[in-house]
Design a protein around this motif. Structure first.
Motif, PDB file in Angstrom:
ATOM      1  N   VAL A  33       0.843  -1.199   0.000  1.00  0.00           N
ATOM      2  CA  VAL A  33       0.000   0.000   0.000  1.00  0.00           C
ATOM      3  C   VAL A  33       0.877   1.247   0.000  1.00  0.00           C
ATOM      4  N   ALA A  34       1.910   1.220   0.840  1.00  0.00           N
ATOM      5  CA  ALA A  34       2.812   2.365   0.920  1.00  0.00           C
ATOM      6  C   ALA A  34       3.592   2.567  -0.382  1.00  0.00           C
ATOM      7  N   ILE A  35       3.939   1.481  -1.043  1.00  0.00           N
ATOM      8  CA  ILE A  35       4.644   1.574  -2.325  1.00  0.00           C
ATOM      9  C   ILE A  35       3.767   2.244  -3.368  1.00  0.00           C
ATOM     10  N   GLU A  36       2.514   1.830  -3.447  1.00  0.00           N
ATOM     11  CA  GLU A  36       1.586   2.442  -4.400  1.00  0.00           C
ATOM     12  C   GLU A  36       1.403   3.927  -4.102  1.00  0.00           C
ATOM     13  N   ARG A  37       1.334   4.244  -2.821  1.00  0.00           N
ATOM     14  CA  ARG A  37       1.152   5.640  -2.422  1.00  0.00           C
ATOM     15  C   ARG A  37       2.370   6.472  -2.819  1.00  0.00           C
ATOM     16  N   ALA A  38       3.556   5.932  -2.561  1.00  0.00           N
ATOM     17  CA  ALA A  38       4.781   6.658  -2.907  1.00  0.00           C
ATOM     18  C   ALA A  38       4.900   6.852  -4.409  1.00  0.00           C
ATOM     19  N   ALA A  39       4.524   5.831  -5.174  1.00  0.00           N
ATOM     20  CA  ALA A  39       4.578   5.946  -6.634  1.00  0.00           C
ATOM     21  C   ALA A  39       3.620   7.017  -7.129  1.00  0.00           C
ATOM     22  N   GLY A  40       2.455   7.112  -6.492  1.00  0.00           N
ATOM     23  CA  GLY A  40       1.494   8.145  -6.865  1.00  0.00           C
ATOM     24  C   GLY A  40       2.025   9.536  -6.586  1.00  0.00           C
ATOM     25  N   GLU A  41       2.752   9.666  -5.489  1.00  0.00           N
ATOM     26  CA  GLU A  41       3.330  10.967  -5.147  1.00  0.00           C
ATOM     27  C   GLU A  41       4.396  11.379  -6.169  1.00  0.00           C
ATOM     28  N   LEU A  42       5.112  10.413  -6.712  1.00  0.00           N
ATOM     29  CA  LEU A  42       6.209  10.709  -7.632  1.00  0.00           C
ATOM     30  C   LEU A  42       5.730  10.998  -9.054  1.00  0.00           C
ATOM     31  N   GLY A  43       4.499  10.620  -9.362  1.00  0.00           N
ATOM     32  CA  GLY A  43       3.941  10.958 -10.672  1.00  0.00           C
ATOM     33  C   GLY A  43       3.983   9.803 -11.656  1.00  0.00           C
ATOM     34  N   GLN A  44       3.685  10.103 -12.910  1.00  0.00           N
ATOM     35  CA  GLN A  44       3.486   9.078 -13.930  1.00  0.00           C
ATOM     36  C   GLN A  44       4.774   8.339 -14.291  1.00  0.00           C
ATOM     37  N   THR A  45       5.917   8.910 -14.006  1.00  0.00           N
ATOM     38  CA  THR A  45       7.173   8.234 -14.369  1.00  0.00           C
ATOM     39  C   THR A  45       7.558   7.159 -13.351  1.00  0.00           C
ATOM     40  N   ALA A  46       6.848   7.080 -12.233  1.00  0.00           N
ATOM     41  CA  ALA A  46       7.179   6.095 -11.189  1.00  0.00           C
ATOM     42  C   ALA A  46       6.471   4.776 -11.472  1.00  0.00           C
ATOM     43  N   PHE A  47       7.162   3.684 -11.239  1.00  0.00           N
ATOM     44  CA  PHE A  47       6.594   2.344 -11.425  1.00  0.00           C
ATOM     45  C   PHE A  47       6.613   1.637 -10.074  1.00  0.00           C
ATOM     46  N   ALA A  48       5.448   1.249  -9.589  1.00  0.00           N
ATOM     47  CA  ALA A  48       5.333   0.603  -8.284  1.00  0.00           C
ATOM     48  C   ALA A  48       5.698  -0.878  -8.401  1.00  0.00           C
ATOM     49  N   VAL A  49       6.703  -1.293  -7.660  1.00  0.00           N
ATOM     50  CA  VAL A  49       7.129  -2.694  -7.645  1.00  0.00           C
ATOM     51  C   VAL A  49       6.750  -3.298  -6.294  1.00  0.00           C
ATOM     52  N   PRO A  50       5.854  -4.270  -6.249  1.00  0.00           N
ATOM     53  CA  PRO A  50       5.451  -4.853  -4.971  1.00  0.00           C
ATOM     54  C   PRO A  50       6.570  -5.678  -4.351  1.00  0.00           C
ATOM     55  N   ARG A  51       6.350  -6.100  -3.147  1.00  0.00           N
ATOM     56  CA  ARG A  51       7.347  -6.914  -2.451  1.00  0.00           C
ATOM     57  C   ARG A  51       7.764  -8.104  -3.305  1.00  0.00           C
ATOM     58  N   GLY A  52       9.067  -8.302  -3.378  1.00  0.00           N
ATOM     59  CA  GLY A  52       9.573  -9.436  -4.133  1.00  0.00           C
ATOM     60  C   GLY A  52       9.514  -9.266  -5.642  1.00  0.00           C
ATOM     61  N   GLY A  53       9.066  -8.083  -6.105  1.00  0.00           N
ATOM     62  CA  GLY A  53       8.908  -7.916  -7.552  1.00  0.00           C
ATOM     63  C   GLY A  53       7.900  -8.881  -8.137  1.00  0.00           C
ATOM     64  N   ALA A  54       6.930  -9.302  -7.316  1.00  0.00           N
ATOM     65  CA  ALA A  54       5.991 -10.360  -7.708  1.00  0.00           C
ATOM     66  C   ALA A  54       4.875  -9.805  -8.583  1.00  0.00           C
ATOM     67  N   THR A  55       5.151  -9.702  -9.872  1.00  0.00           N
ATOM     68  CA  THR A  55       4.166  -9.326 -10.875  1.00  0.00           C
ATOM     69  C   THR A  55       4.304 -10.294 -12.048  1.00  0.00           C
ATOM     70  N   PRO A  56       3.287 -10.401 -12.881  1.00  0.00           N
ATOM     71  CA  PRO A  56       3.435 -11.251 -14.075  1.00  0.00           C
ATOM     72  C   PRO A  56       4.631 -10.856 -14.924  1.00  0.00           C
ATOM     73  N   LEU A  57       4.855  -9.552 -15.080  1.00  0.00           N
ATOM     74  CA  LEU A  57       5.999  -9.089 -15.862  1.00  0.00           C
ATOM     75  C   LEU A  57       7.311  -9.481 -15.181  1.00  0.00           C
ATOM     76  N   GLY A  58       7.369  -9.324 -13.871  1.00  0.00           N
ATOM     77  CA  GLY A  58       8.574  -9.719 -13.145  1.00  0.00           C
ATOM     78  C   GLY A  58       8.859 -11.204 -13.251  1.00  0.00           C
ATOM     79  N   ALA A  59       7.801 -12.007 -13.366  1.00  0.00           N
ATOM     80  CA  ALA A  59       7.968 -13.455 -13.446  1.00  0.00           C
ATOM     81  C   ALA A  59       8.488 -13.923 -14.794  1.00  0.00           C
ATOM     82  N   THR A  60       8.408 -13.077 -15.829  1.00  0.00           N
ATOM     83  CA  THR A  60       8.824 -13.524 -17.158  1.00  0.00           C
ATOM     84  C   THR A  60      10.313 -13.881 -17.215  1.00  0.00           C
ATOM     85  N   GLY A  61      11.119 -13.227 -16.381  1.00  0.00           N
ATOM     86  CA  GLY A  61      12.544 -13.576 -16.356  1.00  0.00           C
ATOM     87  C   GLY A  61      12.756 -15.008 -15.918  1.00  0.00           C
TER      88      GLY A  61
END
Length: 255
Positions: A33-61
Protein backbone atom coordinates in the motif's frame (compact mmCIF):
# COMPACT_ATOMS: atom_id res chain seq x y z
CA UNK A 1 20.97 -9.52 19.37
CA UNK A 2 21.72 -7.23 16.45
CA UNK A 3 19.43 -4.22 16.12
CA UNK A 4 17.07 -3.76 13.17
CA UNK A 5 19.12 -0.88 11.79
CA UNK A 6 22.22 -3.09 11.57
CA UNK A 7 20.71 -5.56 9.10
CA UNK A 8 23.04 -5.81 6.07
CA UNK A 9 20.14 -5.34 3.65
CA UNK A 10 19.35 -1.99 5.24
CA UNK A 11 23.00 -0.96 5.30
CA UNK A 12 23.35 -1.88 1.61
CA UNK A 13 20.23 0.10 0.68
CA UNK A 14 21.57 3.16 2.43
CA UNK A 15 25.01 2.75 0.90
CA UNK A 16 23.47 2.56 -2.59
CA UNK A 17 21.54 5.78 -2.03
CA UNK A 18 18.01 4.43 -1.58
CA UNK A 19 15.43 6.65 0.10
CA UNK A 20 14.01 4.56 2.93
CA UNK A 21 10.50 5.07 4.25
CA UNK A 22 9.16 3.18 7.27
CA UNK A 23 5.50 2.16 7.26
CA UNK A 24 5.27 1.96 11.09
CA UNK A 25 2.73 -0.82 10.57
CA UNK A 26 3.39 -4.40 11.70
CA UNK A 27 1.28 -5.75 8.84
CA UNK A 28 3.67 -6.63 5.98
CA UNK A 29 0.85 -6.22 3.46
CA UNK A 30 0.83 -2.51 4.19
CA UNK A 31 4.23 -2.24 2.50
CA UNK A 32 2.56 -2.69 -0.89
CA UNK A 33 0.00 0.00 0.00
CA UNK A 34 2.81 2.37 0.92
CA UNK A 35 4.64 1.57 -2.33
CA UNK A 36 1.59 2.44 -4.40
CA UNK A 37 1.15 5.64 -2.42
CA UNK A 38 4.78 6.66 -2.91
CA UNK A 39 4.58 5.95 -6.63
CA UNK A 40 1.49 8.14 -6.86
CA UNK A 41 3.33 10.97 -5.15
CA UNK A 42 6.21 10.71 -7.63
CA UNK A 43 3.94 10.96 -10.67
CA UNK A 44 3.49 9.08 -13.93
CA UNK A 45 7.17 8.23 -14.37
CA UNK A 46 7.18 6.09 -11.19
CA UNK A 47 6.59 2.34 -11.42
CA UNK A 48 5.33 0.60 -8.28
CA UNK A 49 7.13 -2.69 -7.64
CA UNK A 50 5.45 -4.85 -4.97
CA UNK A 51 7.35 -6.91 -2.45
CA UNK A 52 9.57 -9.44 -4.13
CA UNK A 53 8.91 -7.92 -7.55
CA UNK A 54 5.99 -10.36 -7.71
CA UNK A 55 4.17 -9.33 -10.88
CA UNK A 56 3.44 -11.25 -14.08
CA UNK A 57 6.00 -9.09 -15.86
CA UNK A 58 8.57 -9.72 -13.14
CA UNK A 59 7.97 -13.45 -13.45
CA UNK A 60 8.82 -13.52 -17.16
CA UNK A 61 12.54 -13.58 -16.36
CA UNK A 62 12.09 -16.84 -14.49
CA UNK A 63 9.91 -18.18 -17.33
CA UNK A 64 12.89 -17.68 -19.64
CA UNK A 65 15.24 -19.13 -17.02
CA UNK A 66 13.10 -22.28 -16.82
CA UNK A 67 13.34 -22.69 -20.59
CA UNK A 68 17.12 -22.34 -20.38
CA UNK A 69 17.33 -24.82 -17.51
CA UNK A 70 15.25 -27.31 -19.50
CA UNK A 71 17.78 -27.25 -22.32
CA UNK A 72 20.62 -27.84 -19.84
CA UNK A 73 18.97 -30.67 -17.92
CA UNK A 74 17.05 -32.45 -20.63
CA UNK A 75 18.87 -32.06 -23.96
CA UNK A 76 16.59 -32.17 -26.95
CA UNK A 77 16.89 -34.74 -29.68
CA UNK A 78 14.62 -35.88 -32.45
CA UNK A 79 12.23 -38.60 -31.20
CA UNK A 80 12.32 -42.02 -32.78
CA UNK A 81 9.63 -42.87 -35.34
CA UNK A 82 6.28 -43.22 -33.66
CA UNK A 83 7.37 -41.41 -30.49
CA UNK A 84 6.21 -38.00 -29.32
CA UNK A 85 7.86 -35.35 -27.20
CA UNK A 86 6.21 -34.35 -23.93
CA UNK A 87 5.04 -31.10 -25.54
CA UNK A 88 3.46 -32.98 -28.46
CA UNK A 89 1.65 -35.32 -26.11
CA UNK A 90 -0.23 -32.38 -24.63
CA UNK A 91 -1.11 -31.30 -21.11
CA UNK A 92 -2.99 -34.45 -20.19
CA UNK A 93 -0.36 -36.96 -21.29
CA UNK A 94 1.42 -39.18 -18.82
CA UNK A 95 4.52 -37.04 -19.35
CA UNK A 96 2.88 -34.58 -16.99
CA UNK A 97 2.71 -36.87 -13.97
CA UNK A 98 5.31 -36.78 -11.23
CA UNK A 99 6.55 -40.26 -12.03
CA UNK A 100 6.93 -39.58 -15.73
CA UNK A 101 8.15 -35.98 -15.96
CA UNK A 102 11.31 -35.94 -18.02
CA UNK A 103 12.36 -35.55 -21.63
CA UNK A 104 13.17 -37.54 -24.71
CA UNK A 105 16.88 -37.96 -25.37
CA UNK A 106 17.74 -40.07 -28.37
CA UNK A 107 14.12 -41.15 -28.48
CA UNK A 108 13.98 -42.28 -24.86
CA UNK A 109 12.30 -40.71 -21.86
CA UNK A 110 14.70 -39.81 -19.06
CA UNK A 111 14.04 -38.21 -15.71
CA UNK A 112 12.24 -37.34 -13.57
CA UNK A 113 13.46 -33.77 -12.98
CA UNK A 114 12.30 -31.85 -9.89
CA UNK A 115 13.14 -28.20 -9.27
CA UNK A 116 12.73 -27.01 -5.67
CA UNK A 117 12.48 -23.30 -4.90
CA UNK A 118 11.67 -21.19 -1.85
CA UNK A 119 8.36 -19.34 -2.25
CA UNK A 120 7.79 -16.00 -0.56
CA UNK A 121 5.87 -13.49 -2.65
CA UNK A 122 5.55 -16.16 -5.34
CA UNK A 123 7.05 -14.47 -8.38
CA UNK A 124 10.00 -16.82 -8.78
CA UNK A 125 7.96 -20.01 -8.65
CA UNK A 126 5.25 -18.49 -10.87
CA UNK A 127 7.75 -17.81 -13.63
CA UNK A 128 9.36 -21.22 -13.27
CA UNK A 129 5.97 -22.93 -13.44
CA UNK A 130 4.99 -20.90 -16.51
CA UNK A 131 8.27 -21.79 -18.21
CA UNK A 132 8.02 -25.45 -17.24
CA UNK A 133 4.52 -25.67 -18.71
CA UNK A 134 5.73 -23.94 -21.87
CA UNK A 135 8.54 -26.50 -22.23
CA UNK A 136 6.10 -29.39 -22.14
CA UNK A 137 6.06 -30.03 -18.37
CA UNK A 138 9.39 -31.83 -18.58
CA UNK A 139 10.31 -30.43 -15.17
CA UNK A 140 8.26 -30.49 -11.97
CA UNK A 141 8.44 -27.21 -10.03
CA UNK A 142 7.96 -27.62 -6.28
CA UNK A 143 7.79 -24.69 -3.89
CA UNK A 144 8.63 -24.38 -0.20
CA UNK A 145 6.49 -21.65 1.35
CA UNK A 146 8.55 -19.57 3.77
CA UNK A 147 6.19 -16.72 4.65
CA UNK A 148 2.52 -17.51 3.96
CA UNK A 149 0.23 -20.53 4.39
CA UNK A 150 0.82 -22.92 1.47
CA UNK A 151 -2.73 -22.62 0.10
CA UNK A 152 -2.48 -18.83 -0.03
CA UNK A 153 0.95 -19.01 -1.59
CA UNK A 154 -0.24 -21.50 -4.22
CA UNK A 155 -3.14 -19.24 -5.21
CA UNK A 156 -0.78 -16.29 -5.62
CA UNK A 157 1.64 -18.35 -7.69
CA UNK A 158 -1.08 -19.64 -9.98
CA UNK A 159 -2.46 -16.13 -10.58
CA UNK A 160 1.01 -14.74 -11.30
CA UNK A 161 1.88 -17.76 -13.46
CA UNK A 162 -1.27 -17.34 -15.53
CA UNK A 163 -0.46 -13.68 -16.11
CA UNK A 164 3.14 -14.50 -16.98
CA UNK A 165 2.09 -17.12 -19.53
CA UNK A 166 -0.31 -14.67 -21.17
CA UNK A 167 2.48 -12.15 -21.53
CA UNK A 168 4.74 -14.82 -23.05
CA UNK A 169 2.00 -16.21 -25.29
CA UNK A 170 2.37 -19.76 -23.97
CA UNK A 171 0.10 -22.40 -22.44
CA UNK A 172 -1.61 -21.25 -19.25
CA UNK A 173 -0.63 -23.19 -16.10
CA UNK A 174 -3.32 -25.08 -14.22
CA UNK A 175 -3.82 -25.46 -10.48
CA UNK A 176 -2.25 -28.92 -10.59
CA UNK A 177 0.98 -27.37 -11.89
CA UNK A 178 1.45 -25.48 -8.61
CA UNK A 179 2.57 -27.55 -5.62
CA UNK A 180 3.70 -25.85 -2.42
CA UNK A 181 5.03 -27.42 0.79
CA UNK A 182 4.86 -25.67 4.14
CA UNK A 183 8.41 -24.70 5.14
CA UNK A 184 7.67 -21.73 7.40
CA UNK A 185 8.81 -23.42 10.59
CA UNK A 186 8.34 -20.96 13.48
CA UNK A 187 7.24 -18.21 11.07
CA UNK A 188 8.22 -15.64 8.48
CA UNK A 189 11.80 -14.32 8.76
CA UNK A 190 12.53 -16.76 11.59
CA UNK A 191 15.00 -19.63 11.06
CA UNK A 192 13.74 -23.19 11.31
CA UNK A 193 15.62 -26.09 12.83
CA UNK A 194 15.49 -28.16 9.65
CA UNK A 195 16.57 -25.15 7.60
CA UNK A 196 19.60 -24.49 9.77
CA UNK A 197 20.62 -28.15 9.55
CA UNK A 198 20.30 -27.94 5.78
CA UNK A 199 22.36 -24.74 5.63
CA UNK A 200 25.19 -26.35 7.62
CA UNK A 201 25.10 -29.41 5.38
CA UNK A 202 25.18 -27.32 2.19
CA UNK A 203 28.15 -25.31 3.44
CA UNK A 204 30.17 -28.32 4.58
CA UNK A 205 29.34 -30.54 1.62
CA UNK A 206 29.61 -28.07 -1.25
CA UNK A 207 30.57 -24.63 0.05
CA UNK A 208 27.15 -23.19 -0.80
CA UNK A 209 25.93 -20.42 1.52
CA UNK A 210 22.19 -20.39 2.22
CA UNK A 211 20.32 -17.73 4.14
CA UNK A 212 18.49 -19.16 7.18
CA UNK A 213 15.02 -17.75 6.53
CA UNK A 214 14.52 -18.46 2.84
CA UNK A 215 16.59 -20.83 0.70
CA UNK A 216 17.78 -22.90 3.67
CA UNK A 217 14.16 -23.63 4.53
CA UNK A 218 13.58 -24.90 0.98
CA UNK A 219 16.54 -27.26 1.21
CA UNK A 220 15.41 -28.38 4.66
CA UNK A 221 11.99 -29.26 3.24
CA UNK A 222 13.51 -31.20 0.33
CA UNK A 223 13.02 -34.71 1.82
CA UNK A 224 9.34 -33.97 2.44
CA UNK A 225 8.89 -32.48 -1.02
CA UNK A 226 10.46 -35.46 -2.77
CA UNK A 227 8.87 -38.12 -0.56
CA UNK A 228 9.59 -41.63 -1.78
CA UNK A 229 10.97 -40.26 -5.04
CA UNK A 230 14.18 -39.34 -3.23
CA UNK A 231 15.14 -43.02 -3.49
CA UNK A 232 14.85 -42.98 -7.29
CA UNK A 233 18.39 -43.33 -8.70
CA UNK A 234 17.28 -41.65 -11.94
CA UNK A 235 15.90 -38.59 -10.17
CA UNK A 236 17.51 -35.24 -10.99
CA UNK A 237 16.88 -32.61 -8.31
CA UNK A 238 17.70 -28.92 -8.66
CA UNK A 239 17.67 -26.47 -5.75
CA UNK A 240 16.95 -23.03 -7.19
CA UNK A 241 19.17 -20.67 -5.20
CA UNK A 242 17.83 -17.11 -5.23
CA UNK A 243 20.58 -15.42 -3.25
CA UNK A 244 20.11 -14.07 0.24
CA UNK A 245 23.78 -13.73 1.20
CA UNK A 246 23.10 -10.61 3.25
CA UNK A 247 20.40 -12.44 5.19
CA UNK A 248 22.92 -15.18 5.88
CA UNK A 249 25.33 -12.56 7.25
CA UNK A 250 22.54 -11.12 9.39
CA UNK A 251 21.90 -14.58 10.79
CA UNK A 252 25.52 -14.96 11.77
CA UNK A 253 25.54 -11.54 13.46
CA UNK A 254 22.40 -12.39 15.44
CA UNK A 255 24.05 -15.34 17.16
Amino acid sequence: MASQTSHPNLLAARHWGAEIRWTHDPDRAFVDVAIERAAGELGQTAFAVPRGGATPLGATGFHLAALELATQLVPQAAPQPGEQTAAQQGPHSEGRSGAQAGAHVEGRLVGPVVVVVAAGSGGTQAGLVSGAVASGRRMLIRGASVSRPPDETARRILELGEGCARLMGTEIPEASDVVVEDARGPGHARPSEEGERAARLALRASGVVLDPVYTAKALGALPRILGERRHDPDLTTVLWHTGGLLDAVAGWEAR
